[in-house]
Design an enzyme around this catalytic site. Structure first.
Site, PDB file in Angstrom:
ATOM      1  N   LYS A  86      10.621  -6.058  13.535  1.00 18.33           N
ATOM      2  CA  LYS A  86      11.938  -5.272  15.070  1.00 18.33           C
ATOM      3  C   LYS A  86      13.609  -6.612  14.753  1.00 18.33           C
ATOM      4  O   LYS A  86      14.126  -7.076  15.064  1.00 18.33           O
ATOM      5  CB  LYS A  86      12.120  -3.997  15.336  1.00 18.33           C
ATOM      6  N   ARG A 103      11.502  -2.756  23.797  1.00 20.22           N
ATOM      7  CA  ARG A 103      10.890  -1.963  22.364  1.00 20.22           C
ATOM      8  C   ARG A 103       9.515  -2.752  21.349  1.00 20.22           C
ATOM      9  O   ARG A 103       9.957  -4.140  21.637  1.00 20.22           O
ATOM     10  CB  ARG A 103      12.693  -2.249  21.772  1.00 20.22           C
ATOM     11  N   GLY A 129       5.497   5.806  14.806  1.00 17.01           N
ATOM     12  CA  GLY A 129       5.152   6.063  15.867  1.00 17.01           C
ATOM     13  C   GLY A 129       4.101   5.870  16.388  1.00 17.01           C
ATOM     14  O   GLY A 129       3.448   6.566  17.248  1.00 17.01           O
ATOM     15  N   MET A 135       3.116   3.332  18.831  1.00 16.47           N
ATOM     16  CA  MET A 135       3.940   1.773  19.510  1.00 16.47           C
ATOM     17  C   MET A 135       4.822   2.436  20.186  1.00 16.47           C
ATOM     18  O   MET A 135       5.293   3.727  20.158  1.00 16.47           O
ATOM     19  CB  MET A 135       3.609   0.515  18.946  1.00 16.47           C
ATOM     20  N   ARG A 145      15.806  -2.296   8.539  1.00 13.66           N
ATOM     21  CA  ARG A 145      14.645  -2.449   7.883  1.00 13.66           C
ATOM     22  C   ARG A 145      14.496  -2.271   6.566  1.00 13.66           C
ATOM     23  O   ARG A 145      15.522  -1.413   6.184  1.00 13.66           O
ATOM     24  CB  ARG A 145      12.800  -2.552   8.687  1.00 13.66           C
ATOM     25  N   HIS A 195     -14.395  11.491   4.663  1.00 14.89           N
ATOM     26  CA  HIS A 195     -14.666  12.345   3.773  1.00 14.89           C
ATOM     27  C   HIS A 195     -14.404  12.537   2.228  1.00 14.89           C
ATOM     28  O   HIS A 195     -14.493  12.049   1.736  1.00 14.89           O
ATOM     29  CB  HIS A 195     -16.526  13.359   4.503  1.00 14.89           C
ATOM     30  N   SER A 248     -17.808  -8.290 -22.158  1.00 15.68           N
ATOM     31  CA  SER A 248     -16.879  -7.431 -21.722  1.00 15.68           C
ATOM     32  C   SER A 248     -17.473  -7.152 -20.028  1.00 15.68           C
ATOM     33  O   SER A 248     -18.746  -6.740 -20.430  1.00 15.68           O
ATOM     34  CB  SER A 248     -16.972  -6.380 -22.752  1.00 15.68           C
ATOM     35  N   THR A 263     -17.845  -3.781 -14.890  1.00 17.49           N
ATOM     36  CA  THR A 263     -17.837  -3.937 -13.412  1.00 17.49           C
ATOM     37  C   THR A 263     -18.410  -2.384 -13.391  1.00 17.49           C
ATOM     38  O   THR A 263     -18.621  -3.056 -11.758  1.00 17.49           O
ATOM     39  CB  THR A 263     -15.938  -4.345 -12.916  1.00 17.49           C
ATOM     40  N   CYS A 281     -14.439  -3.716 -19.432  1.00 17.67           N
ATOM     41  CA  CYS A 281     -13.806  -2.255 -19.249  1.00 17.67           C
ATOM     42  C   CYS A 281     -14.820  -1.317 -18.619  1.00 17.67           C
ATOM     43  O   CYS A 281     -15.661  -2.083 -17.362  1.00 17.67           O
ATOM     44  CB  CYS A 281     -15.093  -1.619 -20.803  1.00 17.67           C
ATOM     45  N   TYR A 329      -8.195  -9.465 -21.730  1.00 15.11           N
ATOM     46  CA  TYR A 329      -7.360  -8.143 -21.730  1.00 15.11           C
ATOM     47  C   TYR A 329      -8.140  -7.187 -20.550  1.00 15.11           C
ATOM     48  O   TYR A 329      -9.685  -7.282 -19.843  1.00 15.11           O
ATOM     49  CB  TYR A 329      -7.541  -7.378 -23.019  1.00 15.11           C
TER      50      TYR A 329
HETATM   51  P1  ADP Z   1      11.035   2.645  17.066  1.00 12.12           P
HETATM   52  O1  ADP Z   1      10.343   1.498  16.306  1.00 12.12           O
HETATM   53  O2  ADP Z   1      10.100   4.062  17.569  1.00 12.12           O
HETATM   54  O3  ADP Z   1      12.384   3.332  16.028  1.00 12.12           O
HETATM   55  P2  ADP Z   1      12.652   1.663  18.897  1.00 12.12           P
HETATM   56  O4  ADP Z   1      12.620   0.429  19.353  1.00 12.12           O
HETATM   57  O5  ADP Z   1      13.432   1.997  17.497  1.00 12.12           O
HETATM   58  O6  ADP Z   1      11.779   2.543  18.816  1.00 12.12           O
HETATM   59  O7  ADP Z   1      13.437   3.144  19.886  1.00 12.12           O
HETATM   60  C1  ADP Z   1      13.283   4.647  19.872  1.00 12.12           C
HETATM   61  C2  ADP Z   1      14.828   4.833  20.282  1.00 12.12           C
HETATM   62  O8  ADP Z   1      15.873   4.336  21.091  1.00 12.12           O
HETATM   63  C3  ADP Z   1      15.904   4.171  18.520  1.00 12.12           C
HETATM   64  O9  ADP Z   1      16.190   5.725  17.976  1.00 12.12           O
HETATM   65  C4  ADP Z   1      16.679   3.142  18.853  1.00 12.12           C
HETATM   66  O10 ADP Z   1      18.291   3.161  18.323  1.00 12.12           O
HETATM   67  C5  ADP Z   1      16.908   3.531  20.880  1.00 12.12           C
HETATM   68  N1  ADP Z   1      17.604   2.099  21.361  1.00 12.12           N
HETATM   69  C6  ADP Z   1      16.684   1.353  21.661  1.00 12.12           C
HETATM   70  N2  ADP Z   1      17.081   0.357  21.956  1.00 12.12           N
HETATM   71  C7  ADP Z   1      18.484   0.934  22.673  1.00 12.12           C
HETATM   72  C8  ADP Z   1      19.640   0.212  23.447  1.00 12.12           C
HETATM   73  N3  ADP Z   1      19.367  -1.412  23.606  1.00 12.12           N
HETATM   74  N4  ADP Z   1      20.548   1.065  23.489  1.00 12.12           N
HETATM   75  C9  ADP Z   1      20.660   1.879  23.186  1.00 12.12           C
HETATM   76  N5  ADP Z   1      19.314   3.239  22.876  1.00 12.12           N
HETATM   77  C10 ADP Z   1      18.527   2.364  22.079  1.00 12.12           C
HETATM   78 MG    MG Z   2      13.552   2.267  15.584  1.00 12.73          MG
END
Ligand code: ADP
Ligand code: MG
Ligand code: MG
Length: 902
Positions: A29, A98, A107, A109, A343, A459, A786, A789, A854, A874
């Site tokens: 990020k 962030r 989801g 962190m 990203r 499992h 051959s 494995t 093989c 091969y």
């Molecule tokens: P995640 O990695 O779970 O997407 P983010 O760090 O991107 O978490 O933040 C969660 C939400 O908060 C995102 O939708 C992002 O757009 C919003 N957000 C983060 N920083 C700011 C900011 N400085 N101003 C407004 N919205 C923000």
């Molecule tokens: Mg985000």
């Protein structure tokens, strides 16, 4: 003096100082926020605290020296740039804190928005926003909620219940109907919840809020769910997370504000266009949280054309810059667009191929790069049969797509019932809360497995993947009641015998029968769908990339095939020969009786008679295969399994004999059989009388097979065809074994081929560790190697394959002893080392020695790369895996281009 010269380690980077290649240090990020800043896109200013600071903090439990001062300095310059101070009561600067690791961990962190608000600055914020009290109190309640939950572990539901209560009191279910007074009331309630759970008041000091939030992000790296996720996704545990501190921009200022997510192409199909969701008057997390219905991004054009056009322009620039599909988070504050994240976006397997093809067309990447961007696992996914889905089929639950494919069958709840119904020819789906080793037979009998508990390494998931069986795990909406033989889901009850359909790719579960269809990609490989004619973009992309892979790869790809039909399919899928033709199935069916005669033979003459009867049958088998492969090499493995596998099981035989004796019938033959079965019983058949050992102990057995192979080749050649047989001796551990077999075989071959021009190679499998370690000697007697494995893994680790996968591999995976079953993907360090030694020493003894593999590793993406690196000629795998191996062999060649001296 010296001490003063040591410069503080740099732990904090302004966005203007970073770039996209610094993901290790700044996290994904942070690195991408820096990249966008440098591209001139409107990113709110901010800074990134490095993963190194996080690692230091986690190692010592306190912030490293110098970090506090650096944060202070960067915060001051942020305040200068924004013309506001953090938490200033009259005009506060607010920031978001962030998380952001090198690899995205959705989801897993934490993020806290609106840091810097308190009882006083909330008033300042309202007046700065033109008296928009609602906005200010909404922001404050969000801060207490997020801060409470992520920094102080206050249970999130308590806040949510309080919001629900407020809405109910107002008689609405839309959060926008809550006005400033309602939200001020909520803030009070939230503060009480906070105090109740933490034993302290909500912190009013902005710097304390900031510090605690930063620490919480650091610590979230080691939260249990993050640890588990990393283990499953094979993300190293020691990377740490970066922390981004970003000036807040506000999408919750009114109808002219909002927030959204966007993709530069459709991540599902790869189609060009604009994909995304927009939500007016909301803050970031609302979009994913789904609190209100979003609108498709296209509608933003109507709502705010200027921002929309700008967004499209930035998206085009990002794609051009990253040369790939990007996903984006943005916020509009009173008509001004802000970019908050980008990203290279995740995508489906189909989209990966389609997009790679498009990017080549658009001149952004070349074909090598396109090949690099797709992989064999994706191709394999595209080859599974699929559900034919239209609006009639709505899933009732969604679990984890643990092992791909589409399976339909009657629900059963016990392993025993699965076996019973399967024996009656019924297709069944085994439904359990979680499977255990006792369920193994049921899993084998079922079309698919569905569990309500457990993740990708449970499992059920591990065993199903090993078997190539469809599996959905962890569908937690299912309430499975095994004793009552039913499960409940979405208000419905599914009892034993009711039909269910499960999709192991998407994890979706359907009630009733969903029709299944073969994938287009398989139709293409089968030759029933012409890539030049179709307008299916996926098939065209696959064709193009496969063609390039074939042009680039150095490894040849063969198939494991035992019948003419398999051989024909393998050829259609692009196999360049057969690397493993097993001969044991040729001893089954109505030929069993001959095998029994062979085993029971009391003397040389009887044995020769049995073998003589088998010879023409074997010859026909080989003729068929040589014809199909017409001129391509066919490696035939002499019989490998212990002979008692061809006799009836002991218990059954003993009962038959007893019953017949009771009736006074003549049981001489059965008694002889029974005696033979007793005599030949082995405690460890895998390590017993099999492979070359059989050939050395049962006179004439291998000779018969060699003769059949040579005669079949001559037959095909005399009929105008071409045959290239390669005879492979299994389970050799010492050169003397091979020499003995070879001497006899050569005599027979010379006699049979005469002047027909047929050439027969004789080589060996390398599948016993001793063979690998004495490969230099063995190569003197072998025209090819051959690598088997499967056995090499089995004997290298001392694992009995049939037992261990179901018994304890799930635990080994859970503990991270290995990341993937060594039967699925070659263990490079151990078993791979044996392969490397054998390849090197074999080639040193016999330059140009032909080397292949093989066994299913030949079709495993990662293993194919290893075999390329080791310099094999091969790989051979099941026909269905041949396209995967071709693709991965091409990728391996492209990725080692330049460094590849071969
Ligand atoms: P995640 O990695 O779970 O997407 P983010 O760090 O991107 O978490 O933040 C969660 C939400 O908060 C995102 O939708 C992002 O757009 C919003 N957000 C983060 N920083 C700011 C900011 N400085 N101003 C407004 N919205 C923000
Ligand atoms: Mg985000
Ligand atoms: Mg073997």
């Amino acid at each position: 003096m010296a001490a003063q010269e040591t410069v503080d380690h740099k732990y904090v980077y302004d966005f203007a100082e970073g770039n996209k290649d610094l993901k290790d240090l700044l996290g994904g990020k942070g690195a991408n926020l820096a990249e966008m800043t440098n591209l001139g896109l409107p990113v709110p200013p901010g800074f990134t605290i490095t993963t190194e600071a996080c690692k230091a903090y986690l190692a010592t439990g306190r912030q490293p020296d110098g970090l506090a001062g650096q944060i202070e300095a960067h915060l001051e310059s942020l305040e200068r740039e924004m013309g506001r101070r953090l938490g200033d009561p009259d005009d506060p600067l607010l920031v978001s804190v962030r998380s952001g690791a090198k690899f995205s961990m959705p989801g897993m962190m934490e993020t806290v928005l609106n840091v810097g608000l308190n009882d006083r600055s909330v008033i300042g914020l309202a007046s700065r926003a033109g008296g928009n009290d609602r906005f200010a109190w909404d922001s404050y309640r969000r801060l207490i909620q997020m801060f409470g939950k992520t920094v102080c572990d206050v249970p999130g539901e308590e806040f949510e219940h309080a919001i629900d209560d407020a809405k109910r009191a107002k008689g609405t279910d839309n959060d926008l109907d809550l006005d400033a007074d309602d939200l001020r009331g909520l803030v009070d309630t939230f503060k009480k919840i906070f105090a109740k759970h933490t034993g302290r008041e909500f912190p009013q000091e902005p710097r304390e809020q900031l510090d605690l939030a930063i620490r919480a992000v650091f610590e979230s790296w080691n939260a249990e769910r993050a640890v588990v996720y990393r283990r499953q996704e094979r993300i190293p545990a020691d990377l740490g997370t970066a922390v981004n501190v970003v000036a807040m921009v506000f999408g919750n200022l009114g109808a002219d504000s909002g927030t959204g997510v966007a993709f530069t192409r459709d991540p599902g199909s790869g189609a060009q266009g604009i994909y995304g969701d927009y939500l007016a008057n909301a803050q970031g997390e609302d979009v994913v949280a789904g609190i209100r219905n979003t609108v498709p991004l296209e509608e933003l054009e109507r709502i705010d054309k200027k921002s929309y056009d700008e967004l499209l322009d930035y998206m085009a620039r990002l794609e051009e810059h990253y040369k790939d599909l990007c996903d984006i988070e943005f916020t509009i504050e009173r008509g001004k667009l802000w970019m908050l994240q980008t990203r290279v976006g995740k995508r489906t397997a189909a989209a990966a191929f389609v997009i790679a093809g498009q990017l080549v067309d658009e001149g952004l990447i070349d074909l090598d790069e396109a090949l690099h961007r797709v992989n064999g696992a994706q191709l394999a996914q595209l080859m599974f049969p699929r559900f034919q889905l239209d609006h009639e089929y709505e899933p009732v639950a969604k679990g984890i797509g643990a092992s791909p494919g589409a399976a339909v069958g009657k629900a059963v709840f016990t392993s025993a019932r699965a076996v019973e119904l399967a024996a009656e020819g019924e297709a069944v789906i085994l439904v359990r809360r979680e499977t255990n080793p006792d369920d193994l037979n049921g899993m084998i009998a079922a079309q698919g497995i569905l569990t309500s508990r457990g993740g990708k390494t449970s499992h059920a998931a591990v065993v199903a993947r090993g078997m190539g069986k469809t599996c959905v795990s962890g569908a937690d909406e299912l309430q499975v009641d095994v004793p009552a033989k039913r499960f409940r889901v979405a208000g419905q009850t599914v009892s034993e015998g009711d039909v269910v359909s499960i999709d192991g790719t998407t994890g979706k579960v359907y009630l009733g029968e969903v029709p299944v269809m073969p994938s287009e990609v398989v139709q293409y490989f089968e030759g029933t769908l012409d890539a030049e004619r179709t307008d299916d973009p996926l098939v065209r992309a696959v064709h193009r990339i496969m063609t390039h892979a074939d042009a680039k790869r150095r490894l040849a790809v063969r198939a494991n095939a035992d019948t003419g039909a398999d051989a024909a399919r393998a050829r259609r899928f692009g196999a360049q020969g057969i690397g493993l033709c097993r001969t044991e199935h040729m001893f089954l069916g109505d030929r069993r009786e001959l095998v029994e005669r062979l085993i029971l033979a009391s003397g040389d003459q009887e044995r020769q008679q049995a073998l003589a009867a088998l010879l023409p049958l074997q010859r026909e088998d080989f003729v068929e295969i040589f014809r199909e492969m017409d001129g391509l090499p066919v490696t035939v493995r002499l019989i490998d399994p212990p002979l008692h596998e061809f006799l009836p099981p002991l218990e059954q035989l003993a009962v038959n004999v007893a019953v017949a004796q009771e009736r006074g019938e003549d049981v001489a033959k059965e008694e002889a059989l029974l005696a033979a079965v007793r005599r030949m019983h082995e405690e460890n058949p895998m390590l017993g009388l099999r492979g070359v050992r059989l050939g050395l102990v049962i006179p004439g057995l291998f000779a018969m097979q060699v003769r059949a192979i040579a005669e079949a080749a001559v037959t095909v050649v005399r009929a105008g065809g071409s045959a290239c047989p390669e005879i492979m001796v299994p389970l050799v551990g010492a050169v003397q074994e091979l020499e003995t077999v070879r001497a006899e075989a050569e005599k027979i071959i010379a006699e049979v081929v005469g002047d027909s021009g047929v050439e027969v190679l004789i080589g060996t499998m390398i599948e016993v560790p001793r063979a690998a370690l004495t490969a230099g000697q063995i190569a003197e007697a072998a025209q090819f190697f051959s690598f088997g494995t499967n056995d090499l893994t089995q004997m290298g680790w001392g694992f009995s394959r049939d037992d261990v996968e179901g018994a304890f591999f799930w635990r080994y995976l859970e503990l991270g002893i290995f990341g993937i079953s060594p039967f699925e993907s070659l263990d490079r360090e151990g078993v791979g080392r044996l392969v490397r030694i054998a390849a090197e020493e074999g080639r040193a003894a016999r330059p140009g020695l032909k080397l292949g593999v093989c066994g299913e590793h030949g079709g495993d993406p990662d293993s194919v790369h290893f075999f390329h690196e080791v310099g094999l000629d091969y790989v051979s795998c099941s026909p269905f895996r041949v396209p995967v191996a071709r693709l991965e062999a091409g990728r391996a060649a492209v990725e080692t281009q330049g460094s590849d001296s071969r």
